[in-house]
Design an enzyme around this catalytic site. Structure first.
Site: not given
Ligand code: NAD
Length: 266
Positions: A151, A164
């Protein structure tokens, strides 16, 4: 020949958001994809169906990435179906936000165990297989590739979310240390540092016009990211096109890490 032809990719947390987008982009690039999910079997099945409808190959496998025995089971199921792994995308992650003084130990432990320990556990299983199998020149000039979903908050502090930010800061040095240790074995490990990508994890930051306008102030490129922005970067990092790239975070953030508050002189 597609860039990831015949390679096997595992995307953790692939049933929604960035993981679902990455899974589809990897499949479009020719990879056979394992879509891991923790609770949304239907979401994961939907991703599998979409990949299959475009002529790709995918399966879904349930596992909590923070549990060592479940991760082992996940990899065993992957090996039973596809035999080996070429690409791991450590994407699963979550937030449990709270003011620092109110943050419970459970909120702290949960975020660290999924976002950081989960990446350690999955990477270790993948690396064991990369080392066992070695390079298969017809598929890739590397013995294996890992992409850690980090991130912008691996470098930008984030009030109200210290669990986080600590987890993503940890991912940065986990990724760099693994990359340093495993480069001689031709294993490449990099991170993607997304900025604000429109997904369920940050719904409150874009779902009202007011929240969206506030968010855009932080993005010099003046648009919120979409999951395909991350998917395209993941395909490149997984392919031989990036063969000389290891130990790097690729920020895909519309300039969020460029200190936008200083754009007019600070
Ligand atoms: P999201 O909530 O749609 O995706 C996260 C996924 O992780 C979900 O499908 C959830 O079910 C899964 N998950 C949670 N706990 C878990 C576990 N114990 N075992 C297996 N799966 C698990 O959100 P996203 O935005 O798609 O996030 C995906 C990644 O991207 C994350 O690591 C997040 O920190 C990172 N991220 C997202 C953003 C953003 O702006 N959306 C920005 C920076 C980083």
């Amino acid at each position: 020949m597609q860039p990831l032809q015949d390679q096997v990719a595992l995307v953790t947390g692939g049933s929604s958001g960035i993981g679902a987008g990455v899974a589809k982009c990897l499949a479009q690039a020719g990879a056979k994809v394992v879509v891991n999910y923790s609770s949304s079997a239907e979401g994961a099945q939907q991703v599998v169906r979409e990949i299959e409808s475009e002529g790709g190959t995918a399966i879904s496998v349930q596992a909590d990435v923070s549990q060592a025995d479940r991760v082992q089971h996940l990899f065993q199921q992957l090996f039973d179906v596809f035999g080996t792994i070429d690409i791991l995308v450590n994407n699963a992650g979550l937030q449990k936000d709270a003011a620092f003084v109110d943050m419970t130990l459970d909120d702290w432990n949960k975020v660290i165990s999924v976002n950081l320990t989960g990446q350690f556990l999955c990477s270790q299983q993948a690396v064991k297989e990369f080392l066992r199998r070695g390079i298969v020149p017809e598929r890739s000039c590397a013995a294996g590739k890992i992409i850690c979903m980090s991130s912008v908050h691996e470098v930008i502090p984030w009030a109200g979310r210290c669990n986080y930010a600590a987890s993503k800061g940890g991912v940065m040095l986990l990724m760099q240390s693994m990359a340093q240790e495993l480069a001689p074995q031709k294993i490449r490990i990099n991170s993607i540092g997304p900025g604000a990508i429109q997904t369920p994890i940050n719904r409150s930051a874009w779902e009202t016009p007011y929240a969206k306008a506030k968010l855009l102030n932080l993005i010099p490129y003046n648009r919120i990211g979409v999951v395909e922005d991350i998917g395209k970067a993941a395909v490149w990092l997984a392919s031989d096109e990036s063969d000389y790239v290891t130990g790097t975070t690729l920020y895909v953030d519309g300039g969020m890490t460029l200190y936008p508050g200083f754009a007019t002189g600070g």
